[in-house]
Write a protein that holds these residues in place. Structure first.
Motif, PDB file in Angstrom:
ATOM      1  N   SER A 250       0.536  -0.813  -0.231  1.00 30.19           N
ATOM      2  CA  SER A 250       0.101  -0.251  -0.279  1.00 30.19           C
ATOM      3  C   SER A 250       0.895   1.047  -0.555  1.00 30.19           C
ATOM      4  CB  SER A 250      -1.177   0.003   0.889  1.00 30.19           C
ATOM      5  OG  SER A 250      -1.577   1.160   0.792  1.00 30.19           O
ATOM      6  N   ARG A 251       1.922   1.245   1.166  1.00 29.41           N
ATOM      7  CA  ARG A 251       2.492   2.538   0.714  1.00 29.41           C
ATOM      8  C   ARG A 251       3.368   2.835  -0.574  1.00 29.41           C
ATOM      9  NH1 ARG A 251       4.250   0.258   5.832  1.00 29.41           N
ATOM     10  NH2 ARG A 251       6.116  -0.545   5.061  1.00 29.41           N
ATOM     11  N   THR A 252       4.105   1.643  -1.350  1.00 33.58           N
ATOM     12  CA  THR A 252       4.769   1.678  -2.731  1.00 33.58           C
ATOM     13  C   THR A 252       3.879   2.045  -3.849  1.00 33.58           C
ATOM     14  OG1 THR A 252       6.247   0.007  -2.011  1.00 33.58           O
ATOM     15  CG2 THR A 252       5.565   0.410  -4.497  1.00 33.58           C
ATOM     16  N   THR A 253       2.320   1.749  -2.935  1.00 34.08           N
ATOM     17  CA  THR A 253       0.858   2.033  -4.619  1.00 34.08           C
ATOM     18  C   THR A 253       0.860   3.597  -4.587  1.00 34.08           C
ATOM     19  OG1 THR A 253       0.255  -0.046  -3.973  1.00 34.08           O
ATOM     20  CG2 THR A 253      -0.997   1.929  -5.046  1.00 34.08           C
ATOM     21  N   LYS A 254       0.716   4.267  -3.214  1.00 31.75           N
ATOM     22  CA  LYS A 254       0.663   5.659  -3.072  1.00 31.75           C
ATOM     23  C   LYS A 254       1.419   6.250  -3.333  1.00 31.75           C
ATOM     24  CE  LYS A 254      -2.116   4.953   1.400  1.00 31.75           C
ATOM     25  NZ  LYS A 254      -2.591   4.928   3.227  1.00 31.75           N
ATOM     26  N   THR A 255       3.073   5.910  -3.264  1.00 35.21           N
ATOM     27  CA  THR A 255       4.564   6.652  -3.981  1.00 35.21           C
ATOM     28  C   THR A 255       4.155   6.812  -5.368  1.00 35.21           C
ATOM     29  OG1 THR A 255       5.633   6.248  -2.070  1.00 35.21           O
ATOM     30  CG2 THR A 255       7.060   6.629  -3.692  1.00 35.21           C
ATOM     31  N   LEU A 256       3.711   5.723  -5.417  1.00 34.13           N
ATOM     32  CA  LEU A 256       3.663   5.627  -6.980  1.00 34.13           C
ATOM     33  C   LEU A 256       2.485   6.098  -7.602  1.00 34.13           C
ATOM     34  CD1 LEU A 256       4.738   1.620  -7.611  1.00 34.13           C
ATOM     35  CD2 LEU A 256       6.159   3.630  -8.063  1.00 34.13           C
ATOM     36  N   LEU A 257       1.423   6.554  -7.056  1.00 32.27           N
ATOM     37  CA  LEU A 257       0.133   7.281  -7.242  1.00 32.27           C
ATOM     38  C   LEU A 257       0.334   8.812  -7.284  1.00 32.27           C
ATOM     39  CD1 LEU A 257      -2.613   5.889  -5.634  1.00 32.27           C
ATOM     40  CD2 LEU A 257      -2.170   5.795  -7.854  1.00 32.27           C
ATOM     41  N   ALA A 258       1.963   8.782  -6.348  1.00 32.80           N
ATOM     42  CA  ALA A 258       1.616  10.658  -6.401  1.00 32.80           C
ATOM     43  C   ALA A 258       2.710  10.758  -7.398  1.00 32.80           C
ATOM     44  CB  ALA A 258       3.117  10.997  -5.254  1.00 32.80           C
ATOM     45  N   VAL A 259       3.835   9.883  -7.855  1.00 35.13           N
ATOM     46  CA  VAL A 259       4.494  10.087  -9.161  1.00 35.13           C
ATOM     47  C   VAL A 259       3.758  10.963 -10.582  1.00 35.13           C
ATOM     48  CG1 VAL A 259       6.092   8.936 -10.837  1.00 35.13           C
ATOM     49  CG2 VAL A 259       6.415   9.109  -8.289  1.00 35.13           C
ATOM     50  N   CYS A 260       2.238   9.508 -10.454  1.00 30.61           N
ATOM     51  CA  CYS A 260       1.474   9.623 -11.239  1.00 30.61           C
ATOM     52  C   CYS A 260       0.599  10.721 -11.554  1.00 30.61           C
ATOM     53  CB  CYS A 260       0.671   8.107 -11.574  1.00 30.61           C
ATOM     54  SG  CYS A 260       1.667   6.507 -12.470  1.00 30.61           S
ATOM     55  N   ALA A 261       0.483  11.172 -11.037  1.00 28.65           N
ATOM     56  CA  ALA A 261      -0.770  12.590  -9.902  1.00 28.65           C
ATOM     57  C   ALA A 261       0.289  14.146 -10.584  1.00 28.65           C
ATOM     58  CB  ALA A 261      -0.539  12.869  -8.563  1.00 28.65           C
ATOM     59  N   VAL A 262       2.046  13.654 -10.238  1.00 32.49           N
ATOM     60  CA  VAL A 262       2.729  14.796 -11.503  1.00 32.49           C
ATOM     61  C   VAL A 262       2.677  14.569 -12.298  1.00 32.49           C
ATOM     62  CG1 VAL A 262       5.205  16.081 -10.911  1.00 32.49           C
ATOM     63  CG2 VAL A 262       3.848  15.495  -8.342  1.00 32.49           C
ATOM     64  N   TYR A 263       2.848  13.923 -12.912  1.00 33.73           N
ATOM     65  CA  TYR A 263       3.013  13.604 -14.558  1.00 33.73           C
ATOM     66  C   TYR A 263       1.589  13.589 -14.896  1.00 33.73           C
ATOM     67  CZ  TYR A 263       2.093  10.583 -18.562  1.00 33.73           C
ATOM     68  OH  TYR A 263       1.979   9.851 -19.454  1.00 33.73           O
ATOM     69  N   CYS A 264       0.201  13.711 -14.426  1.00 34.79           N
ATOM     70  CA  CYS A 264      -0.813  14.312 -15.303  1.00 34.79           C
ATOM     71  C   CYS A 264      -0.694  15.890 -15.461  1.00 34.79           C
ATOM     72  CB  CYS A 264      -1.875  13.456 -13.895  1.00 34.79           C
ATOM     73  SG  CYS A 264      -1.876  11.455 -14.761  1.00 34.79           S
TER      74      CYS A 264
END
Length: 345
Positions: A250-264
């Motif tokens: 879950s922690r890894t997923t949240k980190t990756l989601l944040a990376v993708c959010a900045v990208y979006c």
């Protein structure tokens, strides 16, 4: 718009003010962001490699950081800065041989700039795919996602972007001439005969670049992130029953989601030229005479790209405790010899 307002806008965007703003963006803000991004991505690679390259997520993030590094270096290359540092975009006062050398270097750095820059724009889509598989196939994802398959997909993606920009490198040529008015030699990039003789293939490649970099990947990533976020909320209701392994995922997923959010968010800005007149913003790599608005938008879009390429390190620091702990240990270990020397003195 009234005549007075229109006059004020034109005065604000006259050549002198536009050039001043461009110099501030080009020689101040962009290099500062790029230097921070370069250091941050280097540190990210060190920490991620130390965490192990057996995880597909780490492989993707390491490659994303590597693409960011190459992009930031190529974007700030000397031949590119020398060419864009002149108001009319030209090499002024150099011999023919020097201009030829600068043109070749400019082409090579531009090739790396766009190849690795747009590869960095498509990697978040792979990150989203990886997280979707992990979340919806928790007992099979290790069989579905292997390091070998991940590397193979990355190599294929690299080859795809490299082929596109090798092809597009033939779209411009160096026109060397002498300006009798200014009494200086000029090296100017112009659209090549190949570009003018193949309008259909050029248009097809340009559309392919746009759709596979700033249209399809962001849409897929946004949709995937929404689905992942919903699934995380569903899982959070069962948090008390989670194992430590599930909490780590879950922690890894949240980190990756944040990376993708900045990208979006960055992608939204970079898609604006699709809805603006070509004189104000264009994806044309050989655009020879943009308006002052177009020149400023080009520099602002470059800043957005540099921010995106430099922001992942901040995301890791802010959201990933394991990343912070590893980075702290690396710094402590690297500073130990210095502390020991000072203690002996």
């Amino acid at each position: 718009m009234s005549n007075e307002t229109s006059s004020g806008v034109l005065k604000l965007l006259d050549d002198q003010n536009t050039w001043l703003a461009m110099k501030i963006l080009m020689f101040g803000i962009t290099p500062a962001i790029s230097i921070f991004g370069f250091v941050g991505n280097i540190l990210s690679i060190i920490v991620l490699v130390k965490h192990g390259m057996s995880k597909c997520s780490n492989i993707l993030l390491v490659n994303l950081s590597f693409c960011n590094i190459i992009y930031l270096i190529s974007f700030n290359s000397i031949p590119k800065i020398m060419y864009e540092a002149v108001w009319n975009h030209e090499y002024v006062g150099y011999s023919k041989s020097i201009c030829d050398a600068l043109f070749i270097l400019f082409t090579l750095f531009t090739l790396c700039d766009y190849t690795f820059g747009l590869m960095g724009m498509t990697l978040p889509m792979l990150i989203t795919v990886e997280r979707l598989v992990v979340i919806f196939f928790p007992f099979k994802f290790k069989q579905l996602l292997t390091p070998t398959r991940t590397w193979l997909i990355i190599v294929c993606m690299s080859f795809y972007w490299l082929c596109i920009f090798v092809y597009s490198s033939f779209w411009q040529v160096l026109d060397y001439s002498f300006d009798s008015v200014r009494n200086v030699s000029i090296g100017l990039f112009k659209k090549s005969t190949f570009y003018n003789d193949n309008p259909e293939s050029v248009a097809a490649i340009q559309n392919l670049m746009i759709y596979t970099s700033i249209i399809i990947p962001p849409i897929f990533t946004v949709t995937g992130c929404i689905v992942i976020s919903i699934q995380i909320k569903i899982s959070s209701a069962k948090r008390k029953k989670m194992t430590s392994s599930m909490r780590s995922t879950s922690r890894t997923t949240k980190t990756l989601l944040a990376v993708c959010a900045v990208y979006c968010v960055s992608s939204v800005v970079l898609t604006l030229p699709l809805f603006m007149p070509s004189e104000y913003a264009s994806y044309d790599l050989t655009d020879e005479a943009p308006s002052n608005v177009g020149k400023l938008f080009y520099e602002l879009a470059n800043i957005v790209s540099c921010v995106q390429s430099s922001s992942d390190f901040i995301v890791y620091i802010g959201l990933n405790k394991q990343f912070r702990d590893t980075l702290r240990k690396i710094f402590a270990f690297s500073l130990y010899p210095l502390k020991y020397c000072l203690y002996r003195v």
